[in-house]
Scaffold this motif. Structure first.
Motif, PDB file in Angstrom:
ATOM      1  N   GLU A  10       6.994   0.105   1.115  1.00  0.00           N
ATOM      2  CA  GLU A  10       5.422  -0.356   1.061  1.00  0.00           C
ATOM      3  C   GLU A  10       5.358  -1.799   0.870  1.00  0.00           C
ATOM      4  N   MET A  11       6.459  -2.607   0.479  1.00  0.00           N
ATOM      5  CA  MET A  11       6.414  -3.903   0.288  1.00  0.00           C
ATOM      6  C   MET A  11       6.321  -4.681   1.891  1.00  0.00           C
ATOM      7  N   PHE A  12       6.640  -4.043   2.608  1.00  0.00           N
ATOM      8  CA  PHE A  12       6.776  -4.518   3.942  1.00  0.00           C
ATOM      9  C   PHE A  12       5.767  -4.093   5.233  1.00  0.00           C
ATOM     10  N   THR A  13       5.245  -2.962   5.035  1.00  0.00           N
ATOM     11  CA  THR A  13       4.278  -2.233   5.681  1.00  0.00           C
ATOM     12  C   THR A  13       3.034  -3.238   6.329  1.00  0.00           C
ATOM     13  N   SER A  14       2.480  -3.984   5.530  1.00  0.00           N
ATOM     14  CA  SER A  14       1.387  -4.747   5.757  1.00  0.00           C
ATOM     15  C   SER A  14       1.675  -6.028   6.479  1.00  0.00           C
ATOM     16  N   LEU A  15       3.067  -6.427   6.410  1.00  0.00           N
ATOM     17  CA  LEU A  15       3.568  -7.931   7.057  1.00  0.00           C
ATOM     18  C   LEU A  15       3.299  -7.854   8.728  1.00  0.00           C
ATOM     19  N   ASP A  16       2.677  -8.989   9.043  1.00  0.00           N
ATOM     20  CA  ASP A  16       2.301  -8.998  10.376  1.00  0.00           C
ATOM     21  C   ASP A  16       3.313  -9.935  11.015  1.00  0.00           C
TER      22      ASP A  16
END
Length: 301
Positions: free
Chosen positions: A117-123
């Motif tokens: 979940e740490m990385f899912t929002s990284l664009d």
């Protein structure tokens, strides 16, 4: 300019200074103790702050006294809060002798846990470079870091990987997955020798290490070696040596990290590779000549 994505653990470093590192069953008196933020990715980020190169620090932050300390210290540096976890943070005890040699005793906690979940929002479109280190990839959730790097690579982000001193403990399939991303590699001579031995067998010197690793990545490879010359190659595989500045080592903690940070900053700024390596050597010398691995503005005066 796009940002650098710096993934890793931010730690609370407790530095214990002593005459010499202890042997088995030896009692050693500590003559100084300090506490400060640390960890490879924190030290690297300090170079980005001083050089005014945009970056995003991607790190977990748990609970407990060490997490509270970190939250306060990072806020002073205008660093955004990390991904919040309910588990307690650990700490790292840094034993440093009068010659600047150091040994780490790490108590791992929430700072080494990297949920997907740490990385899912990284664009990926926001980043030019994505960095990760071996000490974090080695952890159980290191798989999630590699998955993030793979997604970044698919979108054209340049990957940088620093295997670190525990390179022999990283699962081989994880190393192979990272090498498939054609990363820039940054490590010291001992780490490079160990990595090559795991990949392809025996090599006898740093030049051979750099050449072998370039064969896997077709990218820049950087091999530091304390006060000895830096050995590196460009993306085409041309080999170079860069003399290091001779400094009195006070504490080796973070010198390699800040060297890597300067290399990444230079590449982000599209500087000449040889100029970048000279500047990185200079920064590493500054860090080796002080206590702690954080580069500060006053260090540059």
């Amino acid at each position: 300019m796009k940002k650098a994505l710096l993934i890793g653990s931010v730690t609370t470093d407790v530095t214990l200074r002593m005459d010499h590192l202890p042997e088995v069953e030896e009692d050693v008196n500590v003559h100084d103790m300090t506490m400060r933020p640390g960890g490879c990715v924190f030290n690297i980020a300090s170079v980005f702050r001083v050089m005014h190169v945009p970056y995003e620090l991607c790190y977990p932050l748990g609970t407990g006294m060490y997490a509270r300390y970190l939250a306060e210290e990072l806020a002073k540096r205008n660093i955004e809060p990390g991904y919040h976890l309910q588990e307690e943070n650990g700490t790292c005890f840094c034993l440093v002798d009068d010659n600047g040699n150091r040994t780490f005793l790490a108590v791992h906690g929430a700072e080494y846990y990297f949920p997907m979940e740490m990385f899912t929002s990284l664009d990926p479109s926001q980043y030019g470079i994505a960095y990760a280190g071996g000490i974090d990839v080695e952890e159980e959730t290191g798989e999630n870091i590699i998955t993030c790097l793979e997604r970044m690579h698919e979108h054209g982000v340049t990957i940088c990987f620093a295997p670190g001193p525990r390179v022999r403990h990283i699962a081989m399939d994880r190393i192979e997955r990272i090498l498939q991303l054609q990363p820039i590699l940054h490590m010291n001579a001992r780490e490079g020798m160990t990595l090559v031995q795991r990949l392809s067998g025996h090599v006898s010197n740093s030049d051979e290490v750099v050449k072998v690793l370039h064969g896997f990545t077709q990218q820049v490879v950087v091999l530091t070696d304390g006060g000895n010359s830096l050995v590196y190659c460009d993306a085409e595989g041309h080999l170079f040596h860069q003399p290091t500045e001779q400094v009195r080592q006070i504490d080796g903690t973070g010198a390699g990290d800040c060297h890597a940070g300067m290399v990444l900053c230079g590449l982000m700024l599209e500087k000449d590779l040889h100029e970048v390596m000279r500047e990185a050597n200079h920064i590493a010398g500054i860090i080796a000549g002080k206590t702690g691995g954080e580069l500060c503005l006053e260090d540059m005066s």
